[in-house]
Design a protein around this motif. Structure first.
Motif, PDB file in Angstrom:
ATOM      1  N   ASP A  64      10.098  78.194  19.643  1.00 48.61           N
ATOM      2  CA  ASP A  64       9.770  77.020  20.236  1.00 48.61           C
ATOM      3  C   ASP A  64      11.085  76.370  21.078  1.00 48.61           C
ATOM      4  O   ASP A  64      10.595  75.674  22.055  1.00 48.61           O
ATOM      5  N   ASP A  67      10.842  77.876  24.256  1.00 50.56           N
ATOM      6  CA  ASP A  67       9.813  77.547  24.916  1.00 50.56           C
ATOM      7  C   ASP A  67      10.250  76.246  25.652  1.00 50.56           C
ATOM      8  O   ASP A  67       9.638  75.966  26.797  1.00 50.56           O
ATOM      9  N   LYS A 142       5.107  71.404  22.132  1.00 49.26           N
ATOM     10  CA  LYS A 142       6.002  72.432  21.611  1.00 49.26           C
ATOM     11  C   LYS A 142       6.978  71.448  20.725  1.00 49.26           C
ATOM     12  O   LYS A 142       7.542  71.941  19.682  1.00 49.26           O
ATOM     13  N   ASN A 145       5.803  70.536  17.487  1.00 49.17           N
ATOM     14  CA  ASN A 145       5.785  71.597  16.496  1.00 49.17           C
ATOM     15  C   ASN A 145       7.136  71.954  16.051  1.00 49.17           C
ATOM     16  O   ASN A 145       7.365  72.239  14.820  1.00 49.17           O
ATOM     17  N   GLN A 146       8.368  71.720  16.832  1.00 50.85           N
ATOM     18  CA  GLN A 146       9.450  71.956  16.506  1.00 50.85           C
ATOM     19  C   GLN A 146       9.935  70.892  15.345  1.00 50.85           C
ATOM     20  O   GLN A 146      10.474  71.162  14.342  1.00 50.85           O
TER      21      GLN A 146
END
Length: 191
Positions: A64, A67, A142, A145-146
């Motif tokens: 992630d 990304d 993203k 999510n991290q």
């Protein structure tokens, strides 16, 4: 003669009783040793499972993170010199620092993590507000999510090294998220 026979029987009886007693004592020691060995084995299995979970979460975090770096670079390409460009540059820099920290911990823990993004980003030719918002929303997703994965790692690990990494990364990632949210709200309010 009868005395010796009785005496032999008496000695034999005591010998058998002593042997049975020693056998029970030996069995109890074997049971204790086996129980202790089972506890050690279980503790080792639990430690291995924790290490596997830590490694898996670190790899996911690293993916992630890569990304986010890739999305930041992509944003920098579609916007020239406005607030989104500055934000993307700051986020890229912060996540490059996080990547270094991830690599340090991974190296110490003998974990292999990715050092590039597998995210496929379509080249955006239209740099309108909607395209910027879509890219920023992807970036926000993203980053969120991290934070989720960092929380899972924090719940999983007892490692001092991971705990220190979590504190450092959490602060930087939260800053990136706040910056992203601010820019999104600015873009929405300017339209």
């Amino acid at each position: 003669m009868k005395f010796f026979t009785n005496r032999r029987l008496t000695v034999l009886f005591f010998f058998i009783v002593i042997m049975i007693g020693l056998s029970f004592n030996s069995c109890q020691e074997l049971i204790k040793n086996k129980s202790l060995e089972n506890k050690k084995t279980e503790a080792t299995k639990q430690e291995v499972k924790t290490n596997q979970n830590e490694a898996k979460l670190l790899v996911m975090l690293s993916k992630d993170n890569q990304d986010v770096i890739q999305l930041s670079k992509s944003l920098q390409k579609i916007v020239e010199k406005d607030t989104v460009f500055k934000l993307a540059k700051k986020i890229e820099k912060a996540h490059l620092e996080i990547a270094k920290e991830f690599n340090t911990v991974a190296t110490n823990k003998l974990i292999t993590i990715p050092n590039h993004s597998e995210l496929i980003i379509e080249e955006i030719t239209d740099i309108n507000r909607e395209a910027k918002l879509n890219a920023l929303n992807d970036l926000k997703s993203k980053i969120k999510n991290q934070l989720y994965l960092l929380n899972k790692l924090d719940e999983t690990t007892n490692s001092k090294e991971f705990k220190q990494l979590i504190v450092k990364a959490d602060t930087k990632i939260n800053e990136s998220l706040n910056k992203t949210k601010n820019i999104i709200s600015n873009l929405k309010s300017n339209s």
